[in-house]
Design an enzyme around this catalytic site. Sequence first.
Site, short mmCIF file in Angstrom:
data_model
loop_
_atom_site.label_atom_id
_atom_site.label_comp_id
_atom_site.label_asym_id
_atom_site.label_seq_id
_atom_site.Cartn_x
_atom_site.Cartn_y
_atom_site.Cartn_z
N HIS A 29 1.04 -1.04 0.00
CA HIS A 29 -0.11 -0.03 0.08
C HIS A 29 0.55 1.41 0.13
CE1 HIS A 29 -4.30 -1.97 0.86
NE2 HIS A 29 -3.22 -2.74 0.65
N ASP A 129 -6.39 5.31 1.66
CA ASP A 129 -6.80 4.17 1.24
C ASP A 129 -7.93 3.23 1.07
OD1 ASP A 129 -3.56 1.78 1.35
OD2 ASP A 129 -6.00 0.72 1.92
#
Length: 481
Positions: A29, A129
Site C-alpha cells: 500500500h 487507502d
Amino acid sequence: SSPALSTTSSHVPRGAPHVVLFPSAGMGHLVPFTRLAVALSAGHGCDISLVTAMPTVSSAESRHIAALCAAFPAIRQLDLDLRLAPFDASSEFPGADPFYVRYEALRRAAPVLLGPLLAGAGASALVADIALASVAIPVARELHVPCFVFFTASATMFSLKAYFPTYLDAVGAGHGVGDVDVPGVYRIPSSSVPQALHDPDNIFTRQFVANGRALVTADGLLVNAFHAMEPEAVEALRGGSVVPGLPPVFAVGPLMPVSELRETGEAEQEQGNCYREWLDEQPPRSVVYVSFGSRKALPKDQMNELAAGLEACGHRFLWVVKGAVVDRDDAGELSDLLGEGFLRRVQGQGRGLVTKSWVEQEEVLRHPAVALFVSHCGWNSVTEAASGGVPVLAWPRFADQRVNARVVARAGLGVWAEQWSWEGEEAVVRAEEIAELVMEAMGDDAMAEKAANVREAASRAVADGGTSYQSLAAFVRRCTA
Ligand code: UDP
Ligand code: UDP
C-alpha cells in the site's frame, strides 16, 4: 524515472490543491501511495501531505518513509499518533495478520484523530487507502473536504470489491461464497476469491464489505491500473454495471517508480548482498527472478520444492526469500531455511543468487539480464513487470493474487499455473512441475513478445496525453474545483 518526476522542488504554485494522502499498512500500500505523492507533487504541482503512523509494522516501511521525506522535502508528514487511540488487538483478534491488525487500529483511530489532522493542515482533498475508506469518508464529509479512495490493486479486483456487498445481499447469510459473476466484467471462480472472504467473521472480510459499501459515498475513485490492460473492469466500473452510482473512476496506473526512493547499495554490501553486481555479470535475458512479495513466507516444504525446481530447471536465477510475515521477525539464516548443500551448489557455481534482504525490484525488472519473473502477483509486482515488459509465471498464493494472475494471463503479460495450490490448500507443488514450467516459459518467445507489447501499452498510458496521464490531470482538476 521520467525527468518530471525526478525534480525535487519545494515550490508549489499558488492555488495548487493541498492533497492529504492516507495510506494503510504494508509496502504493497505504501509504495503506490508514495508513487502517487511524487506524481502529484513533482508532476502536477500539488501540495502534498502524507499521514503516517509510527512506528510502522515493517522496517521496510520506515526506511521508505524516511527516504521520501529526505528526497522530497516539499512533501509533509502528518503524524497520526496511535497511542492516543489504543485498542487491544491481541485479545480481540488473536493470531490475526499484523498488517490487517494495523488497518483495524487505523480504522478505529480515524474517527477521532483524522479530523484534527485534516483541519490543521487546511486540506483541499483527502485520498484515503481502500482499507480505510468507510471510516475516512465521513470524517472528510463533516469537514466539507472531498474524499477520494485509492485502490492499490487491479481494476478487476476493484470491481469484485465494489460488487461483493451486492453479491452477499443476494445470496443471503449462511451460504458459502461461490463463483462471483461481476456484472460487465467476468465470472471470478470461488477458488479465486480471496481466502478470507469465505469467512464472514474474518477481520479482513468485515473491513472489505464495509469499504465496498462506502464506495458510492466517495467523491472519486483512483486505481493503479490502466485501461488498455483491464478494459472490461475499467469500463464496467465507469459505466455503472458493477454498482450503479459509483463516483468518477480515475485509472492512473501504472504509477511510476521513484528513483530517489531506491535503497542504495551500502546496506546490501554490508550484508554481502551484491545482487546488482551479480546481475551485471549475467548474459542478457538469462535470469529467472523469483519473489513472493514483501509480506508472506512460503511454507518450509514448499520452499524446498521450489529450491529443487530452480536447481533442476538449469537456468540462472535470483531468488528473494522471505522467512517471516514481518521483516523485523525474520532473523533466521538462509541456510536454516534452504540447507547448506543447496546454497553451496547453486551459489558456488555462480548460477544462482539467493537473498533474504530487500532488493530494488523495479530496478531488477528493468535489468537486461532478467528474462522471467516467477511472481505471487501482488499488484505492485504485476505493474512493475508490465512497465518492464518482463513475462510473468504467475504463482498466486493469497488474497487478490489469483484475480491478478488472471489479469496477467488475459493481458498477455504471462502464464498462470492455475492448478498450483495457494495458502489454505494442502497440495505442495513439486520440483519437477516447477522446473518444467520455468523451462517452458524461458523458451517462449511469443510470450516475451506479448509482454513487450504490454510494456508499450503501459508507457503510452502514462505518457503525456495517455489515458492514465489524463485521468490524473482530471483528478487534480477535481481537487482544485
Ligand atoms: N476520467 C476518468 N474517470 C472519469 C472521468 C474522466 O478517469 O470518471 C479521465 C478519462 O481518462 C478522461 C479524462 O479523465 O479522458 C478527462 O475527463 P474529463 O474531461 O471528464 O475531466 P474534467 O475536465 O471534467 O475534470
Ligand atoms: N519489493 C521490493 N523488494 C523486495 C520485496 C518487495 O522492491 O525485496 C517491492 C515490490 O517491488 C513491490 C512491493 O515491494 O513494489 C510489494 O508489493 P506487491 O503488491 O507486489 O506485493 P505484497 O508485498 O504486498 O504482497
